[in-house]
Design an enzyme around this catalytic site. Structure first.
Site, PDB file in Angstrom:
ATOM      1  N   ASP A   1      39.504  29.199  44.003  1.00 27.50           N
ATOM      2  CA  ASP A   1      39.539  30.660  43.907  1.00 27.50           C
ATOM      3  C   ASP A   1      40.962  31.216  43.863  1.00 27.50           C
ATOM      4  O   ASP A   1      41.168  32.373  43.481  1.00 27.50           O
ATOM      5  CB  ASP A   1      38.797  31.292  45.090  1.00 27.50           C
ATOM      6  CG  ASP A   1      37.311  31.008  45.053  1.00 27.50           C
ATOM      7  OD1 ASP A   1      36.751  31.043  43.945  1.00 27.50           O
ATOM      8  OD2 ASP A   1      36.714  30.751  46.105  1.00 27.50           O
TER       9      ASP A   1
ATOM     10  N   GLU B   1      31.402  36.038  38.622  1.00 25.69           N
ATOM     11  CA  GLU B   1      30.110  36.150  39.286  1.00 25.69           C
ATOM     12  C   GLU B   1      30.082  37.308  40.284  1.00 25.69           C
ATOM     13  O   GLU B   1      29.022  37.825  40.615  1.00 25.69           O
ATOM     14  CB  GLU B   1      29.781  34.843  40.017  1.00 25.69           C
ATOM     15  CG  GLU B   1      30.775  34.504  41.133  1.00 25.69           C
ATOM     16  CD  GLU B   1      30.481  33.199  41.844  1.00 25.69           C
ATOM     17  OE1 GLU B   1      29.493  32.531  41.487  1.00 25.69           O
ATOM     18  OE2 GLU B   1      31.231  32.847  42.769  1.00 25.69           O
TER      19      GLU B   1
END
Length: 415
Positions: free
Chosen positions: A145, A245
């Site tokens: 991430d 997402e």
């Protein structure tokens, strides 16, 4: 300063990456070669392995298999998503961890993970200080991430970015093969920070990037999204869209939930277990446009694609583990290893140390100035930042045309 002799534990936590084992190997190899570290243990499934007294004796592994960890994806020791409580509220887990540390004479603890893992590392470090048990504790960063505070980038991110950019290039060609029009929607990981989805823009170097890219750093407007898609489809007959997402509306509602009419499950840290966004958006776009629409979810592939890992990422991941051990041996504790870019051309990063308390639970977002005004594209600033990170081809060993990954014996430690 007096030398601290004792055993060490290395644990891995959170979502795996294609290079997390390179960091673990950096810890293990450096610790095994150290005179003051008396034993090297790997925790089965992170902190859960410590709590359950399931530790592996890493000195009993074949050195050649350990070395193959450099090119083996996922978490070789096993991972977990276990949230330990605030010790002021419930110190049960901490007392158990202290018990295990004393049992094995553990004086060094290395935890390899992302935001939540650094929170766990920070809590354990502060507790050991509070109770007066000398144990040097270091965080070893890992997260695709790329959202850990204070570091130029996180080990694991570059390889995932390389996978995403490469796959976008490949999809670009596949999506243009037919004489009929088609809209392709690609879903990429990223709950709150859009670093991974931004990597799709790296395909612009070859002219094969998605037409539209949406990150969770900006509010997602469904009507504007449909208008963007229809405009490009009318112009070109082909549209490729990359979406994080975690995109959300102005009220903070996840589009993955509102578009599907379902509520995502949460893990022990309260994180939504996302997925299915591409499919939901594809259905909406098909209904609005009547076009052929395909939804693609990269899912786990973007974090385990070791076959296309960045060698720069592999080398830096190993370095992070090595520096963590060397720093602890030299008397440093309660820190996380981080990277600082000291040169852009040629690219060069140096390691630095950050306080665990400054890193834990803080998410670094994609800078606003790297996102276009319309919120549907990525600017050159990001490309300049990320492109050096994906350089270098993996030296992964292969047998019979397939990757030869590490096969650890995982012999349980005994005292």
């Amino acid at each position: 300063m007096s030398e601290l002799k004792g055993a060490c534990i290395i644990g891995q936590s959170g979502g795996p990456t294609s290079v997390i084992n390179a960091s673990a190997y950096g810890v293990i190899r450096t610790a095994l070669d150290s005179d003051c570290i008396t034993a090297v243990y790997g925790a089965a499934n992170g902190i859960v392995g410590v709590l359950n007294d399931v530790l592996y004796d890493m000195s009993k592994e074949d050195p050649a298999e350990l070395e193959r960890m450099m090119y083996t994806p996922s978490s070789a020791l096993g991972s977990c998503r276990y949230k330990i409580a605030d010790p002021d509220v419930d110190d049960t887990d901490y007392k158990r961890i202290l018990e295990i540390f004393k049992k094995y004479n553990v004086r060094y603890f290395f935890y390899n993970g992302g935001n939540d893992s650094m929170d766990t590392c920070n809590k354990i470090s502060k507790y050991m200080m509070k109770v007066g048990y000398e144990c040097r504790i270091m965080g070893v960063p890992k997260t695709i991430d790329n959202d850990l505070f204070g570091t130029d980038h996180c080990p694991g991110y570059a390889s995932s970015a390389k996978y995403i950019a490469t796959t976008c290039c490949e999809i670009y060609h596949d999506a243009r093969v037919y004489d009929k029009g088609m809209i392709t929607i690609i879903e990429i990981m990223g709950r709150h920070a859009g670093w991974l989805t931004a990597a799709a823009s790296l395909a612009s170097i070859t002219g094969e990037a998605p037409d539209l890219i949406y990150l969770p750093e900006r509010v997602f407007d469904m009507d504007q999204f449909i208008a963007d898609v229809e405009r490009i489809y009318k112009e070109n007959g082909k549209v490729i869209v990359a979406v994080s997402e975690g995109i959300h509306d102005a009220e903070g509602n996840l589009i993955a939930e509102t578009a599907s009419g379902t509520t995502a499950a949460r893990d022990s840290f309260g994180h939504a277990q996302l997925g299915g966004l591409a499919s939901s958006l594809a259905n909406i776009v098909k209904e609005k446009t009547g076009a052929k629409v395909r939804g693609i979810e990269f899912s786990l592939m973007q974090r385990c694609g070791a076959h296309i890992a960045s060698q720069t990422d592999i080398d830096e991941s190993f370095l992070a583990g090595k520096v963590a051990v060397e720093s602890a041996i030299n008397g440093i504790t309660d820190k996380m290893v981080a990277f600082e870019r000291v040169s852009q051309d040629p690219y060069r990063c140096e390691t630095k140390l950050l306080d665990l308390s400054a890193v834990a639970n803080y998410e670094k977002k994609v800078p606003d100035e790297w996102i276009n005004e319309a919120g549907n594209g990525i600017l050159q600033g990001y490309i300049d930042y990320a492109l050096p990170l994906i350089q270098g081809e993996t030296k992964m060993p292969k047998e019979n045309g397939l990757p030869r990954f590490a096969k650890l014996k995982k012999i349980k430690a005994e005292v």
